[in-house]
Scaffold this motif. Structure first.
Motif, short mmCIF file in Angstrom:
data_model
loop_
_atom_site.label_atom_id
_atom_site.label_comp_id
_atom_site.label_asym_id
_atom_site.label_seq_id
_atom_site.Cartn_x
_atom_site.Cartn_y
_atom_site.Cartn_z
N ALA A 80 0.84 -1.45 -0.07
CA ALA A 80 0.00 -0.11 0.04
C ALA A 80 0.75 1.36 0.03
N ARG A 81 2.19 1.16 0.70
CA ARG A 81 2.80 2.26 0.79
C ARG A 81 3.38 2.64 -0.72
N ASP A 82 3.84 1.43 -1.28
CA ASP A 82 4.56 1.64 -2.75
C ASP A 82 3.31 2.08 -3.70
N ILE A 83 2.09 1.58 -3.42
CA ILE A 83 0.88 2.15 -4.31
C ILE A 83 0.67 3.53 -4.01
N ALA A 84 0.49 3.99 -2.92
CA ALA A 84 0.44 5.49 -2.54
C ALA A 84 1.37 6.43 -3.21
N ARG A 85 2.55 5.85 -2.92
CA ARG A 85 3.65 6.77 -3.34
C ARG A 85 3.81 6.57 -5.02
N ALA A 86 3.33 5.68 -5.61
CA ALA A 86 3.08 5.60 -7.37
C ALA A 86 1.90 6.78 -7.55
N ILE A 87 1.09 6.99 -6.85
CA ILE A 87 0.11 7.99 -7.37
C ILE A 87 0.08 9.26 -6.71
N GLY A 88 1.12 9.39 -6.02
CA GLY A 88 1.46 10.81 -5.54
C GLY A 88 0.64 11.02 -4.08
N ASP A 89 0.30 10.09 -3.47
CA ASP A 89 -0.81 10.20 -2.45
C ASP A 89 0.28 10.34 -0.88
N LEU A 90 0.55 11.42 -0.53
CA LEU A 90 1.46 11.43 0.36
C LEU A 90 0.93 11.25 1.71
N ARG A 91 -0.25 11.80 1.78
CA ARG A 91 -0.91 11.32 3.04
C ARG A 91 -0.93 9.98 3.51
N ASN A 92 -1.57 9.17 2.57
CA ASN A 92 -1.48 7.66 2.67
C ASN A 92 -0.08 7.02 2.64
N GLU A 93 0.66 7.59 1.86
CA GLU A 93 1.94 6.90 1.85
C GLU A 93 2.78 7.30 3.52
N ALA A 94 2.56 8.20 4.03
CA ALA A 94 2.86 8.55 5.35
C ALA A 94 2.41 7.46 6.15
N ASP A 95 0.94 7.29 6.12
CA ASP A 95 0.31 6.59 7.19
C ASP A 95 0.65 4.98 7.20
N PHE A 96 0.94 4.56 5.86
CA PHE A 96 1.63 3.24 5.64
C PHE A 96 3.03 3.12 6.13
N TRP A 97 3.70 4.28 6.08
CA TRP A 97 5.07 4.16 6.68
C TRP A 97 5.02 4.13 8.02
N ASN A 98 3.85 4.69 8.50
CA ASN A 98 3.75 4.64 10.32
C ASN A 98 3.38 3.42 10.50
N ASN A 99 2.33 2.74 9.77
CA ASN A 99 1.91 1.56 9.90
C ASN A 99 2.96 0.43 9.78
N LEU A 100 4.06 0.70 8.83
CA LEU A 100 5.19 -0.27 8.83
C LEU A 100 5.96 -0.27 9.97
N GLY A 101 6.19 0.98 10.52
CA GLY A 101 7.08 1.04 11.91
C GLY A 101 6.36 0.23 13.06
N SER A 102 4.95 0.49 13.23
CA SER A 102 4.19 -0.15 14.23
C SER A 102 4.57 -1.50 14.24
N ALA A 103 4.54 -2.12 13.04
CA ALA A 103 4.57 -3.58 12.84
C ALA A 103 5.88 -3.98 13.13
N LEU A 104 7.08 -3.26 12.61
CA LEU A 104 8.38 -3.56 12.94
C LEU A 104 8.64 -3.57 14.44
N GLN A 105 8.04 -2.54 15.13
CA GLN A 105 8.17 -2.51 16.57
C GLN A 105 7.68 -3.82 17.08
N ASP A 106 6.52 -4.07 16.74
CA ASP A 106 5.85 -5.40 17.29
C ASP A 106 6.58 -6.69 17.15
N LEU A 107 7.48 -6.74 16.10
CA LEU A 107 8.27 -7.75 15.76
C LEU A 107 9.50 -7.55 16.39
#
Length: 218
Positions: free
Chosen positions: A56-83
């Motif tokens: 989703a981050r890569d898709i958001a980046r490809a369509i220029g959707d910075l808001r959702n790109e940022a949200d998915f970067w944040n989501n990735l960070g949370s998942a990596l913390q949990d792991l």
């Protein structure tokens, strides 16, 4: 009779929707991914969460959707913390923070700072964690979010406690308790317990220091 689908089958199907829609219907893929990531996080399907958030981050980046790109970067960070992949989480959350700054979203930027502060603490980089929690606290204060400012004060207090700065930790917990009271938030009771514990630890350290001074002169 319709065939009943197991939760695992539904999960697989939803992930496939994101994968398939990413090419022809990227906005649909992004919309589906946000609640899907929340569900995967809740059910602790962390590897799947990483997969979906990355797509989703890569898709958001490809369509220029910075808001959702940022949200998915944040989501990735949370998942990596949990792991417990903390070094990766730091880099990912820094990227989320920078994108939130770029789109001038102070609230989400503060959330990213706050999440970022939890990661250095997990790998015992306490000075960095203190600085980051202070930044999150200041941003929450600027936007008037009492609940999250209180949370940032509490996180700051926990980090200060780890490095035996009990007096400063007491102050942080006191501020959190006051803010939770103003926000009429039940989290105040937990912070008051942390404050009591910090006071006990401060008194114990004071007595130990006094005993060492007396012992050195005897």
């Amino acid at each position: 009779m319709a065939e009943r689908r197991t939760p695992n089958a539904e999960r697989t199907n939803l992930i496939a929707v994101v994968t398939t829609a990413g090419g022809d219907h990227p906005h649909v893929a992004v919309r589906v991914s946000a609640p899907l990531c929340e569900y995967l996080s809740w059910r602790r399907f962390l590897s799947d969460q990483l997969t979906v958030a990355t797509m989703a981050r890569d898709i958001a980046r490809a369509i220029g959707d910075l808001r959702n790109e940022a949200d998915f970067w944040n989501n990735l960070g949370s998942a990596l913390q949990d792991l417990h992949r903390f070094n990766e989480a730091i880099a990912v959350l820094q990227r989320a923070r920078d994108l939130y700054q770029q789109i001038d979203d102070c609230h989400s930027e503060a959330d990213a700072w706050n999440n970022l502060g939890l990661t250095p603490r997990s790998v015992h980089h306490y000075d960095e964690a203190i600085t980051v929690h202070e930044r999150a606290r200041d941003l929450y204060q600027q936007i008037g979010d009492l609940h999250r400012e209180a949370g940032a004060w509490s996180n700051l207090g926990l980090t200060l406690r780890e490095v035996q700065q009990m007096f400063e930790a007491m102050h942080a917990f006191q501020r959190a308790a006051v803010l939770y009271a103003e926000a009429q938030d039940d989290d105040r009771r937990q912070v008051l317990r942390l404050l009591s514990s910090a006071r006990d630890a401060h008194e114990r350290l004071r007595r130990e220091a006094l005993a060492r001074i007396i012992g050195s002169h005897s």
